[in-house]
Write a protein that holds these residues in place. Sequence first.
Motif, PDB file in Angstrom:
ATOM      1  N   ALA A   1      13.740   2.622  -3.085  1.00 42.99           N
ATOM      2  CA  ALA A   1      13.436   1.538  -2.150  1.00 42.99           C
ATOM      3  C   ALA A   1      14.086   0.237  -2.636  1.00 42.99           C
ATOM      4  CB  ALA A   1      11.923   1.376  -2.022  1.00 42.99           C
ATOM      5  N   THR A   2      13.995  -0.016  -3.948  1.00 44.34           N
ATOM      6  CA  THR A   2      14.599  -1.245  -4.504  1.00 44.34           C
ATOM      7  C   THR A   2      16.101  -1.252  -4.224  1.00 44.34           C
ATOM      8  OG1 THR A   2      12.950  -1.086  -6.267  1.00 44.34           O
ATOM      9  CG2 THR A   2      14.755  -2.649  -6.604  1.00 44.34           C
ATOM     10  N   ALA A   3      16.739  -0.096  -4.470  1.00 39.05           N
ATOM     11  CA  ALA A   3      18.193   0.003  -4.245  1.00 39.05           C
ATOM     12  C   ALA A   3      18.521  -0.283  -2.782  1.00 39.05           C
ATOM     13  CB  ALA A   3      18.677   1.393  -4.640  1.00 39.05           C
ATOM     14  N   HIS A   4      17.725   0.289  -1.867  1.00 37.79           N
ATOM     15  CA  HIS A   4      17.959   0.064  -0.429  1.00 37.79           C
ATOM     16  C   HIS A   4      17.892  -1.432  -0.099  1.00 37.79           C
ATOM     17  CE1 HIS A   4      17.700   0.608   3.911  1.00 37.79           C
ATOM     18  NE2 HIS A   4      16.661  -0.215   3.891  1.00 37.79           N
ATOM     19  N   LEU A   5      16.863  -2.081  -0.660  1.00 35.47           N
ATOM     20  CA  LEU A   5      16.669  -3.515  -0.374  1.00 35.47           C
ATOM     21  C   LEU A   5      17.795  -4.348  -0.976  1.00 35.47           C
ATOM     22  CD1 LEU A   5      12.811  -3.650  -0.897  1.00 35.47           C
ATOM     23  CD2 LEU A   5      14.001  -3.982   1.268  1.00 35.47           C
ATOM     24  N   LEU A   6      18.198  -3.978  -2.203  1.00 37.59           N
ATOM     25  CA  LEU A   6      19.284  -4.734  -2.849  1.00 37.59           C
ATOM     26  C   LEU A   6      20.582  -4.590  -2.057  1.00 37.59           C
ATOM     27  CD1 LEU A   6      18.534  -3.964  -6.610  1.00 37.59           C
ATOM     28  CD2 LEU A   6      18.494  -6.219  -5.544  1.00 37.59           C
ATOM     29  N   GLU A   7      20.856  -3.384  -1.595  1.00 38.46           N
ATOM     30  CA  GLU A   7      22.061  -3.154  -0.792  1.00 38.46           C
ATOM     31  C   GLU A   7      21.998  -3.975   0.493  1.00 38.46           C
ATOM     32  OE1 GLU A   7      24.626   0.504   1.236  1.00 38.46           O
ATOM     33  OE2 GLU A   7      22.628   0.897   0.408  1.00 38.46           O
ATOM     34  N   LYS A   8      20.808  -4.000   1.085  1.00 42.09           N
ATOM     35  CA  LYS A   8      20.602  -4.783   2.309  1.00 42.09           C
ATOM     36  C   LYS A   8      20.868  -6.260   2.044  1.00 42.09           C
ATOM     37  CE  LYS A   8      17.165  -4.833   6.045  1.00 42.09           C
ATOM     38  NZ  LYS A   8      15.812  -4.418   6.412  1.00 42.09           N
ATOM     39  N   LYS A   9      20.484  -6.679   0.841  1.00 48.89           N
ATOM     40  CA  LYS A   9      20.667  -8.084   0.451  1.00 48.89           C
ATOM     41  C   LYS A   9      22.146  -8.390   0.208  1.00 48.89           C
ATOM     42  CE  LYS A   9      19.169 -11.148  -3.300  1.00 48.89           C
ATOM     43  NZ  LYS A   9      18.477 -11.130  -4.602  1.00 48.89           N
TER      44      LYS A   9
ATOM     45  N   GLN B   1       7.017   7.862   2.438  1.00 51.99           N
ATOM     46  CA  GLN B   1       7.256   7.187   3.733  1.00 51.99           C
ATOM     47  C   GLN B   1       7.866   5.792   3.546  1.00 51.99           C
ATOM     48  OE1 GLN B   1       3.195   7.196   5.311  1.00 51.99           O
ATOM     49  NE2 GLN B   1       2.965   9.132   4.207  1.00 51.99           N
ATOM     50  N   LEU B   2       7.987   5.384   2.275  1.00 52.33           N
ATOM     51  CA  LEU B   2       8.374   4.001   1.986  1.00 52.33           C
ATOM     52  C   LEU B   2       9.773   3.680   2.530  1.00 52.33           C
ATOM     53  CD1 LEU B   2       7.799   1.333   0.547  1.00 52.33           C
ATOM     54  CD2 LEU B   2       8.589   2.339  -1.576  1.00 52.33           C
ATOM     55  N   LEU B   3      10.740   4.548   2.216  1.00 51.93           N
ATOM     56  CA  LEU B   3      12.123   4.277   2.608  1.00 51.93           C
ATOM     57  C   LEU B   3      12.255   4.214   4.135  1.00 51.93           C
ATOM     58  CD1 LEU B   3      14.611   3.787   0.896  1.00 51.93           C
ATOM     59  CD2 LEU B   3      15.259   6.158   1.219  1.00 51.93           C
ATOM     60  N   ASN B   4      11.583   5.136   4.811  1.00 53.79           N
ATOM     61  CA  ASN B   4      11.616   5.167   6.275  1.00 53.79           C
ATOM     62  C   ASN B   4      11.052   3.869   6.853  1.00 53.79           C
ATOM     63  OD1 ASN B   4      12.081   6.379   8.767  1.00 53.79           O
ATOM     64  ND2 ASN B   4       9.953   6.998   8.919  1.00 53.79           N
TER      65      ASN B   4
ATOM     66  N   LEU C   1      10.965   0.905   5.402  1.00 52.57           N
ATOM     67  CA  LEU C   1      11.900  -0.207   5.141  1.00 52.57           C
ATOM     68  C   LEU C   1      13.067  -0.193   6.133  1.00 52.57           C
ATOM     69  CD1 LEU C   1      12.012  -0.098   1.241  1.00 52.57           C
ATOM     70  CD2 LEU C   1      10.953  -1.861   2.633  1.00 52.57           C
ATOM     71  N   GLN C   2      13.488   1.031   6.508  1.00 51.41           N
ATOM     72  CA  GLN C   2      14.625   1.132   7.433  1.00 51.41           C
ATOM     73  C   GLN C   2      14.239   0.746   8.862  1.00 51.41           C
ATOM     74  OE1 GLN C   2      15.592   5.168   6.609  1.00 51.41           O
ATOM     75  NE2 GLN C   2      17.015   4.691   4.961  1.00 51.41           N
ATOM     76  N   THR C   3      12.995   1.078   9.266  1.00 50.29           N
ATOM     77  CA  THR C   3      12.602   0.840  10.672  1.00 50.29           C
ATOM     78  C   THR C   3      11.975  -0.538  10.876  1.00 50.29           C
ATOM     79  OG1 THR C   3      10.520   1.976  10.191  1.00 50.29           O
ATOM     80  CG2 THR C   3      12.259   3.263  11.237  1.00 50.29           C
ATOM     81  N   SER C   4      11.306  -1.052   9.880  1.00 47.23           N
ATOM     82  CA  SER C   4      10.593  -2.321  10.070  1.00 47.23           C
ATOM     83  C   SER C   4      11.508  -3.513   9.763  1.00 47.23           C
ATOM     84  CB  SER C   4       9.372  -2.363   9.146  1.00 47.23           C
ATOM     85  OG  SER C   4       8.790  -3.639   9.206  1.00 47.23           O
ATOM     86  N   GLN C   5      11.308  -4.601  10.503  1.00 45.82           N
ATOM     87  CA  GLN C   5      12.092  -5.831  10.282  1.00 45.82           C
ATOM     88  C   GLN C   5      11.187  -7.010   9.898  1.00 45.82           C
ATOM     89  OE1 GLN C   5      15.398  -5.670  10.446  1.00 45.82           O
ATOM     90  NE2 GLN C   5      15.216  -3.512  11.043  1.00 45.82           N
TER      91      GLN C   5
ATOM     92  N   LEU D   1       0.837  -1.213   0.000  1.00 37.35           N
ATOM     93  CA  LEU D   1       0.000   0.000   0.000  1.00 37.35           C
ATOM     94  C   LEU D   1       0.873   1.266   0.000  1.00 37.35           C
ATOM     95  CD1 LEU D   1      -2.664  -1.198   2.586  1.00 37.35           C
ATOM     96  CD2 LEU D   1      -3.091  -0.753   0.182  1.00 37.35           C
ATOM     97  N   LEU D   2       2.015   1.204   0.702  1.00 35.74           N
ATOM     98  CA  LEU D   2       2.936   2.354   0.720  1.00 35.74           C
ATOM     99  C   LEU D   2       3.471   2.636  -0.672  1.00 35.74           C
ATOM    100  CD1 LEU D   2       4.970   1.796   4.007  1.00 35.74           C
ATOM    101  CD2 LEU D   2       3.828   3.915   3.389  1.00 35.74           C
ATOM    102  N   CYS D   3       3.791   1.558  -1.412  1.00 34.17           N
ATOM    103  CA  CYS D   3       4.279   1.731  -2.795  1.00 34.17           C
ATOM    104  C   CYS D   3       3.230   2.480  -3.625  1.00 34.17           C
ATOM    105  CB  CYS D   3       4.556   0.374  -3.436  1.00 34.17           C
ATOM    106  SG  CYS D   3       6.021  -0.417  -2.741  1.00 34.17           S
ATOM    107  N   ARG D   4       1.967   2.243  -3.315  1.00 34.40           N
ATOM    108  CA  ARG D   4       0.891   2.867  -4.111  1.00 34.40           C
ATOM    109  C   ARG D   4       0.533   4.263  -3.613  1.00 34.40           C
ATOM    110  NH1 ARG D   4      -3.602  -1.542  -3.605  1.00 34.40           N
ATOM    111  NH2 ARG D   4      -4.873   0.032  -4.658  1.00 34.40           N
ATOM    112  N   PHE D   5       0.398   4.380  -2.244  1.00 33.66           N
ATOM    113  CA  PHE D   5      -0.183   5.633  -1.725  1.00 33.66           C
ATOM    114  C   PHE D   5       0.803   6.524  -0.952  1.00 33.66           C
ATOM    115  CE2 PHE D   5      -3.742   2.496  -1.642  1.00 33.66           C
ATOM    116  CZ  PHE D   5      -4.492   3.045  -2.668  1.00 33.66           C
ATOM    117  N   GLY D   6       1.896   5.954  -0.501  1.00 34.82           N
ATOM    118  CA  GLY D   6       2.780   6.778   0.340  1.00 34.82           C
ATOM    119  C   GLY D   6       4.236   6.584   0.022  1.00 34.82           C
TER     120      GLY D   6
END
Length: 1405
Positions: free
Chosen positions: A1042-1050, A1014-1017, A1019-1023, A1006-1011
């Motif tokens: 967001a994709t880049a953040h996740l890929l880096e995390k991976k 707030q998406l990056l924040n 991803l950083q706070t939630s586990q 839903l964040l990808c669609r409506f917010g």
Amino acid sequence: MSESPDARSLRSASSQLNLMEMDAIDDKEFDIPQVDTPPTLESILNELEDEEEPFVLEDTCMLNTDNMDAHSCDTSSLASSDSGDPAHLKRKRRTVDLNATVHGSVLRHSLLKGISAQIVSAADKVDAGLPTAITVSGVIAVGTSHGLALVFDTNQALRLCLGTKATGAEFGAVSALSINHDCSRLLCGFAKGQITMWDLASGKLLRTITDAHPPGTAILHVKFTDDPTLAVCNDSGGSVFELAFRRVMGMRSCDSRCLFSGSKGEVCCIEPLRAPPDFRDHPITQYSLLAMASLTKILVIGLKPSLKVWMTFPYSKSDPASVPQLAWQFVPVQKMVNPILAFCKGDTVHFLLVKKEETGTIHVIKQKQLHLSCDIISLSWINSRTLVLVDSHEKLQVVDRPSQEVLETLDLEQVQLVYNSRHFKSLATGGNVSQALALVGEKACYQSVSSQAGQIVYLGTKSAHIMALRSWRERIDCLLKQEHFVEALSLAWSFHEGTAKAVVGLFGDPLKRKGVVGDKMVEILFQFAEHALKKCPEQGKIQVMEQHFHDVVPVLVDYCLLLKRADLMFNQLYAQLVENMVAKGVFLESLESYIVADRLGHLTTPIMRDLLAHYHGNGMMDSLERCIVHLDVTSLDIQQVVQVCWENQLYDAMIYVFNSGMNDYITPMEKLFAVIGPQLRAGRSLKDEEVVMGNKLLVYISCCLAGRAYPLGDIPEDLVVQVKYQVFEFLIRLHSADSLEEEEVFPIIRTLLHFDTREFLNVLAMTFEDFKNDKQALEYQQRIVDILLQVMVDNPDFTPSQVGGLFTFLARQLAKPDNTLFVNRKLFDQVLEFLCCPDDDSRHTERQQVLLELLQVGGVVQFNEGRLLALAEKAKFYQICEFLYEKKHLYDRIIDCYLRDPLRKGEVFSYIHNLLSMPGYSPEEKQAVRDKVLQHIKELVTLDPSKSADLVVFHFAQEVQQIICELQDDQLLFQFLSCLLEPREGHHSGTTLPLERDLHELLLDLLCRFGPKQLLNFLQTSQHYRLEEAIQMTQKHHRNEATAHLLEKKGDVHGAFTVLLETLKEKLSVLTVASDRGADGGEGRRDEEERDSESKLTGVKDSLNDIIVLCHRNSDSLYQQQREALWFPLLETMMASQKLVKGLNDEHTFEVLKELTMKVLNCMSSFISLPAIIQRILKDPVYGKGKLAEIQGLILGMLDTFNYEQTLLETTTSLLNHDLHWSLAHLRAAVTRGLHPRQDYCNICLQQYKRRQDSAEEIIVFSCGHLYHYQCLQQKDSGWGVTSELQQRWSCYKCSSSQGGRGGASTDPKRGRSTSLAQTRVTSVYHDAGAEVHRKKVFVDATLDLQQEQSWDQLRCLYRGPSRLSILSELSHCHSSDRTGLLFPAQPGTDHFQLKLSPPPLLEE
């Protein structure tokens, strides 16, 4: 007031010790006039000058106040000078502060002119020497420095000159004097230690005592006791001796006994207890008490019947130069008179009460001590309550002992006090005294001060002065002489009330005292008024004149009232003040405060007339009204007052006059009603003053019905019932007095209801409280209720609120247990219909509130609940519905009420939470509420997603899936989940929801669609999401950051880089297209294009920053090749776009891109070597084919960076070298410093290091100063790291060993200073034959143990702050071992690089 010298001589003959007063000191007194023939010694010593008045010693207890000498020397006391300062009078209004203390001039300070002149004459003309000592009894004796004693009688005539200059030369100066109690003997002590006794009647020498005490010491004190055969003396050796005089067979002798030896502590002050004539038979006198003050303590001993020490008392800490002081006084304490010993050393006076017990022992009780902020050098009692002190600055202070108040301060500088320092230092016998006694003697003036019967004599170098307490009249007259009338009155009032201090000459009987002082005060009041009128400014501003009288008149009025002499004020004083119009006005105005405070209740008719005229004339109507309501009516001209009050709308005063003067309580009501009635009937809104009148009328009615007078007091008891009935009759009148034909019935009640329904009903409710068994009153009550119903029901003039208020009032009355009212119950149903009328939308809230109040009264008001509920729902009275549902426990229905009520919708969440949380509700009721909430969950979420989420977390955690299914709308679901899954603090922060991972992934979608913001924040706070699924979602919705953040995390850094690079390329392509369009577009669109271009440039900058941060973050963990794979594509992208834009003639965009390219280059240079970058640029097809000029900017930029970093490196190297040099220099200084052993013995075996003369022995000395035998250290195992004998390392056993005397030195930083920083082993070889000692020093290598290294690190941090190297290491981003940076290649172990150097040694204390 002065009396003749003859009269004075007469009084002295009757042996009354009376003191009189002399003129002020004049410096010319001491100038001896030029004469032709020098007079003879006899004529000088015996003459009494004609103009000289004799001095009379007065017993202050017997003081006759009628014969005071008026020529008092006006002493400048602190109290009087301050109080007389004109600056103190600059106040708007002078009122009397009865708590302010005015003491005036307490002491009369007189110069003994006859004695002073003769002392000077004797010194100048016959070389008698300067005065050294004085004592006063029935006569005054003055000792001189040439051994003479001059004896003066009470008329200041020289009666005797005792001694000769020859004896003076032999004995030295007179150092102490004492007269016995019957004035027959004089003892003189001398500076060389002799004592003589003289007969004062004949002037004969009776004894010369030379062997009473050790020779070679001066006499400091000699004192008679009450027994004329017993005296005591104190010498400069600090010893005290008793002198017993004997006369056997005509031979006079003196036996001496040592009471206290100076070897035990030097005594410097003695004081025998001598009883005044009235107390000669006091039981304490049989002990012959003696107080002694040594340098460390006080002793009280009894000389009779046998020598006994009764008390010792050590001093508190004080200055060794302070002079001990002792003074006895008989003081009345609890109906008994006992002696009190006052003593001090320094700034604190202690008091000891000494009393004889029935058992025959003496009991000493410590009293409250007195603290002063000065060093006391003289202490005397002037009466049983008052002390006179002199401090080291020669300031005299009069102190009241009970209150500890300083009454007056005088400066004795003019006296030029004589000090006894020579005798304390015993200069006449060679100065053989202790230093401590000599130090005390610097400020000793014991022999210059003598007190007797309430008078104190002070001896100056050329004069004698006498101090006595002034009589009460004299103290007042002193202030009057200075025109300090207010202070004089204040002082007189303190005499009148018995609160004054140091009072002399007043009666003990309070009535007599008040009579005498009162008469004096009346006299002062007339003087003050006369003075004020005389001193009034003739011309000038009226304000100045007013201020003048404001300082006077209130004081006159105040004291007249305090003395209860209003007649004096209204007749004589007023008659005086009327002469001046300003004074008259101030007088009349000042009366107000006294009238209002009820201190003045009755005015005379002329003053009342003037008061009315003055207040009316000056427009002071409020003040006039305040006065009238406090005055006695009999002093008023009622007709005049009523007229003035009515004309000026003084309704309070008018009511008071009618009530008190004529017992008429109804007329004022009629008058007030006549003002507001017509206005309200006509429907006009009232003015402010009319509203005030209406409120006044309500309060007045309320007071009359409650039996209270208005505006203050109570109605006379015999009138209370009558007034109440009169008021009821007034209220229920059918028509008003001057009614017109069209007037409606019951106008009074109707008017009051229209004015303020609620307050009028409150007045009635309070009145009805009092009705118990009064039949008449109960009839009135029923009648008023009937009228109220008749007037208000079915009357469109009254609002629902007013009607509801009436029925609430009635319901409360009917609910009382002893109710006798009758009200038709059908009327309540009528009111219900009226309030619940659904057609009437006006005053909806008001009607609902009224009905709610009516229901809450309960009791008699029993409505049909079913009908009421139907009516309430129809009228949308949801609070009423809630009230009814609450009674039926239908809590789920209440939720509907909240949701339907637009005003209270938001409160539904609190209601649900409280109901589900609190005990007291059954599980079934709670379940019903839960079902209702789930049924309306969509509505609740729409109302407030945040509060709904809180509610779900607290109470509906298990129903989350059901709730999500209910929420069809994705936008609503997004808001709800955002609130539900946000991190919480406090009690429910750890609540786990079922299927939490699914919820988080749903929210992510839903964040990808409506917010997206707030998406990056998130991803950083939630586990709570799966990485792969999250990547798929963000890719699906093209959320590249967001994709880049996740890929880096991976761990896929290149994947993340590629995604971000794509975004950057897109933004750059949009920018180049825009630039292209901008080049083609016309002028009109230019501004809009520019704004658009700016936003696109910002987008490019943000995107580039994200990539740079990513590369920076990951470069440290990558190989050189991988780094190049990140940075070079980024550089190429920027260069390509720069090339494109350059061709489009968009200068601004080109400059920005050029700047961004330089930024990339700068960041790269930390991770990629410069040659590689230049090589890559030159290979680049964009730049490779072009001219050098195109890449000149890039190359120059890189070279600038290189120059900057090279400079930085050179500076760093220089600083490091400087640090290293400083450390090594200090280390060398520490190592080469000579060692200084603190002791000459070994700190382990405690024997001297040269204990054995025959053997060679090695000594080890440490920089801490401790010294050891080599063998002792070996035994204690203080060596470590043994490699060879010379290379053994040592540590100081005492400083570092855990078994040593001070404990281990493991972590204590203070121990570091004792640790050996450089140790030296000393080998001493002793030869038997030679006495010389040859010492051979062997230096051991200066090495550092672990502890020394730690201490060096600590010191380095302490002295120099952080290491510069470590700062640079932090600044540098190059931590990897295989990179080649611009700064320098990383050294192995750089992170742990430390300089292992010894700190500079600290000096021993």
